[in-house]
Design a protein around this motif. Structure first.
Motif, PDB file in Angstrom:
ATOM      1  N   ALA A 185      29.211  52.787 -33.250  1.00 54.83           N
ATOM      2  CA  ALA A 185      28.563  51.498 -33.535  1.00 54.83           C
ATOM      3  C   ALA A 185      28.593  50.598 -32.308  1.00 54.83           C
ATOM      4  N   ASN A 186      28.431  51.174 -31.139  1.00 54.03           N
ATOM      5  CA  ASN A 186      28.440  50.391 -29.906  1.00 54.03           C
ATOM      6  C   ASN A 186      27.038  49.879 -29.618  1.00 54.03           C
ATOM      7  N   GLY A 187      26.738  48.699 -30.129  1.00 52.81           N
ATOM      8  CA  GLY A 187      25.441  48.079 -29.891  1.00 52.81           C
ATOM      9  C   GLY A 187      24.359  48.658 -30.776  1.00 52.81           C
ATOM     10  N   GLY A 188      23.160  48.171 -30.610  1.00 52.53           N
ATOM     11  CA  GLY A 188      22.033  48.647 -31.378  1.00 52.53           C
ATOM     12  C   GLY A 188      22.068  48.189 -32.823  1.00 52.53           C
ATOM     13  N   PHE A 189      21.154  48.738 -33.611  1.00 51.52           N
ATOM     14  CA  PHE A 189      21.022  48.350 -35.007  1.00 51.52           C
ATOM     15  C   PHE A 189      22.247  48.740 -35.825  1.00 51.52           C
ATOM     16  N   THR A 190      22.803  49.922 -35.565  1.00 50.28           N
ATOM     17  CA  THR A 190      23.994  50.368 -36.291  1.00 50.28           C
ATOM     18  C   THR A 190      25.164  49.421 -36.041  1.00 50.28           C
ATOM     19  N   GLY A 191      25.318  48.995 -34.803  1.00 55.01           N
ATOM     20  CA  GLY A 191      26.372  48.044 -34.474  1.00 55.01           C
ATOM     21  C   GLY A 191      26.192  46.716 -35.188  1.00 55.01           C
ATOM     22  N   LEU A 192      24.944  46.265 -35.281  1.00 54.22           N
ATOM     23  CA  LEU A 192      24.663  45.017 -35.987  1.00 54.22           C
ATOM     24  C   LEU A 192      24.996  45.138 -37.469  1.00 54.22           C
ATOM     25  N   ILE A 193      24.612  46.246 -38.083  1.00 53.52           N
ATOM     26  CA  ILE A 193      24.884  46.454 -39.507  1.00 53.52           C
ATOM     27  C   ILE A 193      26.387  46.472 -39.773  1.00 53.52           C
ATOM     28  N   PHE A 194      27.139  47.226 -38.982  1.00 54.52           N
ATOM     29  CA  PHE A 194      28.592  47.294 -39.172  1.00 54.52           C
ATOM     30  C   PHE A 194      29.247  45.942 -38.876  1.00 54.52           C
ATOM     31  N   SER A 195      28.716  45.188 -37.923  1.00 53.69           N
ATOM     32  CA  SER A 195      29.262  43.866 -37.626  1.00 53.69           C
ATOM     33  C   SER A 195      29.062  42.924 -38.801  1.00 53.69           C
ATOM     34  N   VAL A 196      27.892  42.965 -39.420  1.00 56.45           N
ATOM     35  CA  VAL A 196      27.621  42.105 -40.571  1.00 56.45           C
ATOM     36  C   VAL A 196      28.507  42.507 -41.750  1.00 56.45           C
ATOM     37  N   ILE A 197      28.669  43.807 -41.983  1.00 53.66           N
ATOM     38  CA  ILE A 197      29.561  44.268 -43.052  1.00 53.66           C
ATOM     39  C   ILE A 197      30.986  43.788 -42.791  1.00 53.66           C
ATOM     40  N   GLY A 198      31.437  43.900 -41.560  1.00 56.60           N
ATOM     41  CA  GLY A 198      32.773  43.421 -41.203  1.00 56.60           C
ATOM     42  C   GLY A 198      32.906  41.920 -41.390  1.00 56.60           C
ATOM     43  N   ALA A 199      31.858  41.161 -41.060  1.00 53.64           N
ATOM     44  CA  ALA A 199      31.907  39.707 -41.217  1.00 53.64           C
ATOM     45  C   ALA A 199      31.943  39.321 -42.696  1.00 53.64           C
ATOM     46  N   ILE A 200      31.245  40.061 -43.539  1.00 50.94           N
ATOM     47  CA  ILE A 200      31.293  39.779 -44.982  1.00 50.94           C
ATOM     48  C   ILE A 200      32.700  40.040 -45.510  1.00 50.94           C
ATOM     49  N   ILE A 201      33.329  41.101 -45.056  1.00 47.35           N
ATOM     50  CA  ILE A 201      34.713  41.382 -45.452  1.00 47.35           C
ATOM     51  C   ILE A 201      35.624  40.254 -44.997  1.00 47.35           C
ATOM     52  N   VAL A 202      35.431  39.782 -43.768  1.00 42.78           N
ATOM     53  CA  VAL A 202      36.243  38.677 -43.252  1.00 42.78           C
ATOM     54  C   VAL A 202      36.013  37.409 -44.070  1.00 42.78           C
ATOM     55  N   LEU A 203      34.777  37.168 -44.521  1.00 41.51           N
ATOM     56  CA  LEU A 203      34.509  36.003 -45.370  1.00 41.51           C
ATOM     57  C   LEU A 203      35.274  36.079 -46.690  1.00 41.51           C
ATOM     58  N   PHE A 204      35.314  37.263 -47.299  1.00 41.35           N
ATOM     59  CA  PHE A 204      36.077  37.415 -48.538  1.00 41.35           C
ATOM     60  C   PHE A 204      37.566  37.165 -48.296  1.00 41.35           C
ATOM     61  N   VAL A 205      38.093  37.669 -47.209  1.00 38.21           N
ATOM     62  CA  VAL A 205      39.507  37.445 -46.873  1.00 38.21           C
ATOM     63  C   VAL A 205      39.751  35.960 -46.591  1.00 38.21           C
TER      64      VAL A 205
END
Length: 85
Positions: A54-74
Motif C-alpha cells: 500500500a505504498n502510494g497510489g489508489f490502494t494506499g489511499l483506500i488503506f489510509s482512509v480505512i485506518g483513519a476511520i478506525i482511528v476515529l472510532f478509537v
C-alpha cells in the motif's frame, strides 16, 4: 517537499474519513491532518498484515482512509463521545 506532501495527504485522508464515518466529529483542521497521518500509518500496518503493498497510489489511499476511520472510532472511545441514533 515530502513533509508538505504528508500534510496535504493527511488532510485529504482525514476529510474523506470524516465524511464517510457517520456522526459529528468536532475537530479542527490540525486534528483532521493528524487523523489522516495516523490513519495512513494504521492503514499501512493493516496492508502489511494482509500481505499487500500500500505504498502510494489508489490502494494506499483506500488503506489510509480505512485506518483513519478506525482511528476515529478509537478517538470516540477515548474521549467518551456517544453516538445518538
Amino acid at each position: 517537499m515530502s513533509f508538505i506532501y504528508m500534510i496535504i495527504m493527511g488532510l485529504i485522508v482525514g476529510v474523506i474519513a470524516r465524511a464517510i464515518k457517520p456522526g459529528a466529529d468536532a475537530m479542527g483542521w490540525i486534528l483532521t491532518i493528524v487523523l489522516g497521518i495516523i490513519g495512513a500509518l494504521v492503514g499501512g500496518f493493516l496492508a502489511g498484515m494482509l500481505g499487500m503493498n500500500a505504498n502510494g497510489g489508489f490502494t494506499g489511499l483506500i488503506f489510509s482512509v480505512i485506518g483513519a476511520i478506525i482511528v476515529l472510532f478509537v478517538y470516540e472511545l477515548a474521549t467518551g463521545k456517544r453516538r445518538i441514533g
